[in-house]
Design an enzyme around this catalytic site. Structure first.
Site, mmCIF file in Angstrom:
data_model
loop_
_atom_site.group_PDB
_atom_site.id
_atom_site.type_symbol
_atom_site.label_atom_id
_atom_site.label_comp_id
_atom_site.label_asym_id
_atom_site.label_seq_id
_atom_site.Cartn_x
_atom_site.Cartn_y
_atom_site.Cartn_z
ATOM 1 N N ASP A 1 -0.061 5.165 1.172
ATOM 2 C CA ASP A 1 -0.227 6.111 2.286
ATOM 3 C C ASP A 1 -0.250 5.380 3.623
ATOM 4 O OD1 ASP A 1 -0.642 8.708 0.863
ATOM 5 O OD2 ASP A 1 -2.269 7.575 -0.045
ATOM 6 N N ASP B 1 0.871 -1.167 0.000
ATOM 7 C CA ASP B 1 0.000 0.000 0.000
ATOM 8 C C ASP B 1 0.919 1.231 0.000
ATOM 9 O OD1 ASP B 1 -2.390 1.620 0.473
ATOM 10 O OD2 ASP B 1 -1.656 1.793 2.524
#
Length: 222
Positions: free
Chosen positions: A15, A13
């Protein structure tokens, strides 16, 4: 205490997992809340890990043009990356990974992902699966399955790094070995290995795959 795992590919991922974009994210959602007289804290409590369009649809007042509002928010995000930084050790780990053996799977759009990764000084992988590339966002596993397919590997042979409940659920549903990054304490994080950063991380390309060693956090369980 360390975490040692072997995989064919690593899926990240963005953020909260590779970069800290908290300042920029909060500024954007506070602008949105102010435009519509909404509670910014309530929006921020559930926005992490979701695609922007889904958060807008959930919170926008009736009659709001969701597509237009989403486009406005994305433009705000793209223009404002101030304060975006890489998590400690992330740059060194990514630089050590073989090309074609890792991917970015993010709920951000492609342009925003490119801008934030650049702002944090991190490289882009050959495979980037963004919100623009999937029909269903996290917690649906589509993004992680797509990334594994593009890398030519089985999703069950991947390690998935995530910091949010929706992402951890997506990674698990895809079949990946999930690692929690940061303090998230949701149900999907229970019993999973946990790291706070990538300092001390090491990856060796072996005959069996990528042998990854990570420094576990004090609360991690393997």
């Amino acid at each position: 205490m360390g975490i040692v795992v072997t995989a064919q590919a690593l899926l990240f991922d963005m953020d909260g997992t590779l970069i800290d974009s908290t300042e920029a994210v909060e500024r954007t959602w506070r602008r949105f809340a102010a435009r519509h007289g909404l509670d910014a804290a309530e929006i921020l409590a559930g926005a992490h890990g979701q695609r922007t369009v889904e958060t807008v649809a959930e919170h926008a007042p009736p009659g709001t043009d969701v597509a237009a509002e989403t486009a406005w928010l994305v433009a705000q995000d793209v223009a404002d990356t101030r304060g975006t930084v890489a998590l400690p050790g992330a740059a060194d780990l990514l630089a050590a990974l073989p090309r074609g053996r890792w991917a970015l799977v993010t709920s951000a759009g492609r342009e925003l992902a490119e801008r934030r990764m650049a702002a944090a000084g991190l490289p882009l992988p050959e495979v980037l699966v963004s919100a623009d590339d999937v029909r269903r966002g996290k917690p649906d596993p589509e993004g992680y399955r797509t990334a594994a397919t593009l890398l030519g590997t089985d999703p069950r042979a991947t390690v998935v790094f995530e910091d949010a409940e929706a992402g951890l659920l997506a990674g698990r549903a895809a079949g990946g070995y999930t690692v929690v990054v940061g303090p998230h304490e949701g149900a999907a994080a229970e019993g999973r290995p946990r790291i706070t950063d990538y300092l001390g991380a090491h990856c060796a390309d072996t005959d069996d795959g990528l042998r990854l060693t990570l420094r576990a956090s004090a609360t991690a369980t393997v």
